[in-house]
Design a protein around this motif. Structure first.
Motif, PDB file in Angstrom:
ATOM      1  N   ASN A  38       1.060  -1.220  -0.058  1.00 34.98           N
ATOM      2  CA  ASN A  38       0.515   0.492  -0.226  1.00 34.98           C
ATOM      3  C   ASN A  38       1.251   1.590   0.062  1.00 34.98           C
ATOM      4  O   ASN A  38       0.160   2.294  -0.862  1.00 34.98           O
ATOM      5  CB  ASN A  38      -0.937  -0.259   1.153  1.00 34.98           C
ATOM      6  N   SER A  39       2.120   0.828   0.284  1.00 37.54           N
ATOM      7  CA  SER A  39       2.778   2.064   0.098  1.00 37.54           C
ATOM      8  C   SER A  39       2.346   3.666   1.228  1.00 37.54           C
ATOM      9  O   SER A  39       2.920   5.114   1.221  1.00 37.54           O
ATOM     10  CB  SER A  39       3.698   3.575  -1.201  1.00 37.54           C
ATOM     11  N   ILE A  40       1.997   3.104   2.612  1.00 33.91           N
ATOM     12  CA  ILE A  40       1.973   3.935   3.692  1.00 33.91           C
ATOM     13  C   ILE A  40       2.342   3.371   4.673  1.00 33.91           C
ATOM     14  O   ILE A  40       2.525   1.910   5.092  1.00 33.91           O
ATOM     15  CB  ILE A  40       0.306   3.543   3.796  1.00 33.91           C
ATOM     16  N   SER A  41       3.403   3.935   5.963  1.00 29.71           N
ATOM     17  CA  SER A  41       4.412   3.898   6.663  1.00 29.71           C
ATOM     18  C   SER A  41       3.343   4.263   8.278  1.00 29.71           C
ATOM     19  O   SER A  41       2.890   5.062   7.391  1.00 29.71           O
ATOM     20  CB  SER A  41       5.253   4.421   6.388  1.00 29.71           C
ATOM     21  N   VAL A  42       3.544   2.990   9.084  1.00 31.25           N
ATOM     22  CA  VAL A  42       2.142   3.555   9.823  1.00 31.25           C
ATOM     23  C   VAL A  42       3.171   3.653  11.190  1.00 31.25           C
ATOM     24  O   VAL A  42       4.356   3.130  11.384  1.00 31.25           O
ATOM     25  CB  VAL A  42       1.259   2.972  10.373  1.00 31.25           C
ATOM     26  N   LEU A  43       2.824   4.757  12.023  1.00 29.37           N
ATOM     27  CA  LEU A  43       3.515   4.336  13.513  1.00 29.37           C
ATOM     28  C   LEU A  43       2.838   5.159  13.938  1.00 29.37           C
ATOM     29  O   LEU A  43       1.445   5.599  14.695  1.00 29.37           O
ATOM     30  CB  LEU A  43       4.173   6.608  13.235  1.00 29.37           C
ATOM     31  N   GLY A  44       2.777   4.325  15.556  1.00 27.94           N
ATOM     32  CA  GLY A  44       1.799   4.827  16.800  1.00 27.94           C
ATOM     33  C   GLY A  44       0.561   3.687  16.574  1.00 27.94           C
ATOM     34  O   GLY A  44       1.366   2.929  16.162  1.00 27.94           O
TER      35      GLY A  44
END
Ligand SMILES: *[C@@H]1O[C@H](CO)[C@@H](O)[C@H](O)[C@H]1NC(C)=O
Ligand SMILES: *[C@@H]1O[C@H](CO)[C@@H](O)[C@H](O)[C@H]1NC(C)=O
Length: 323
Positions: A38-44
């Motif tokens: 998805n080319s999305i990076s997630v944090l927290g």
């Protein structure tokens, strides 16, 4: 009785990576979110909430999600500047089990860094209360969809949209309205936000529209129309994405769809002609195995052939409950 409707969903993701000496515009569409490629990076707290095919930013404290690739927002050529347009659908809802919970709100942000999630509460998951040296030099533009009044940040109320530049004290803010109709941001309703920045006129426009009677209707007059020169805020490449934070209890901030597009304008405000898509888009991985041949609006100004293209589309037919 719920009405079932057939909806053709097209999940498409087009992206251009520009090589040396090449300037290209960026364009992508997420009509829903999935976990693969998805080319999305997630944090927290942020994660893909797969039951909903949504990007959930919070489920307890603070979260941030950014598009993996830095986006060119300043043109190398002094003759041109870069405009952008983004639309996204979000919702802010309480868990039924914690109806007394409150959230702080969410942001759409364009930031010089992509590695830090901010603090909960009024920091909106975007900035930290005690920034480290690297984070304190972060430059950002953010639109806050703020659902709690923080006197620390001079918030006007507990339901506003504000324009933030390197500070959560908004440069300009207005209570949430769609045209002349007040909108409650944290009602759980799906709300579409329309954001555009004209880099020649130096004007940022923001509107919202709640899902009503089966549709979103963009107001004819913007809620915020702010004269601003973002070239003073931006580096050549910046990271785009979202952040959100809760206060006490579980509030879910979700992004349901997101489209983003840059357009390079010449000094008279005309789009710089783009090459046909087929010249610079190479077919990429097709996660669902459904290649969709249509041209996504992935414009690019091509000055050399040193382009790495990546693009994939998936089309899905789903039965959805429209009631
Ligand atoms: C930050 O961006 C780089 C690309 O510039 C990417 O490789 C990396 O995964 C991103 N990290 C996060 C946490 O988003
Ligand atoms: C800007 O673009 C328009 C339309 O392509 C063109 O007619 C005009 O000459 C351009 N102006 C400059 C200064 O490049």
């Amino acid at each position: 009785m719920a009405k079932l409707g057939m909806l053709l969903l097209i999940l498409c993701h087009g992206l251009i990576r520009a090589g040396r000496g090449v300037e290209a515009d960026t364009s992508f569409q997420y009509y829903q979110f999935s976990n693969s490629g998805n080319s999305i990076s997630v944090l927290g707290d942020a994660h893909i909430f797969i039951d909903d095919l949504a990007l959930e930013l919070t489920n307890k404290a603070a979260g941030r999600a950014t598009f993996d690739y830095p986006v060119r927002v300043i043109s190398a050529s002094p003759q041109t500047s870069i405009s952008f347009e983004t639309n996204f659908i979000f919702s802010i809802e309480n868990e039924p089990s914690t109806p007394q919970a409150y959230g702080a709100g969410l942001t759409f942000s364009i930031s010089s860094e992509n590695k830090t999630v901010g603090d909960p509460g009024g920091y909106l998951g975007l900035v930290t209360a005690n920034p480290s040296t690297s984070v304190s030099t972060t430059k950002y533009f953010a639109l806050e969809f703020d659902t709690k009044q923080d006197t620390q940040f001079q918030d006007i109320d507990d339901n506003h949209i504000g324009v933030d530049i390197n500070s959560l004290v908004s440069q300009q803010a207005k209570p949430a309205m769609s045209g002349t109709i007040p909108v409650t941001l944290a009602s759980g309703t799906h709300i579409q936000a329309y954001v555009s920045y004209n880099s020649v006129a130096h004007v940022l426009d923001v509107s919202i529209s709640p899902y009503t009677n089966g549709d979103y209707v963009k107001p004819t007059v913007s809620l915020l129309s702010v004269p601003i020169d973002l070239s003073t805020v931006f580096n050549e490449y910046m990271y785009i994405g979202f952040s959100a934070a809760t206060g006490a209890g579980t509030v879910r901030h979700k992004i349901w769809s997101w489209t983003f597009k840059t357009t390079t304008l010449n000094s008279t405000g005309q789009p710089v002609p783009t090459a046909p898509d087929s010249e610079y888009l190479a077919p990429g991985p097709s996660p669902g195995g459904f290649e969709h041949p249509f041209g996504v609006s992935t414009g690019g100004r091509v000055q050399s052939s040193a382009i790495l293209g990546l693009m994939f589309c998936v089309s899905l037919s789903l039965s959805v409950n429209l009631a």
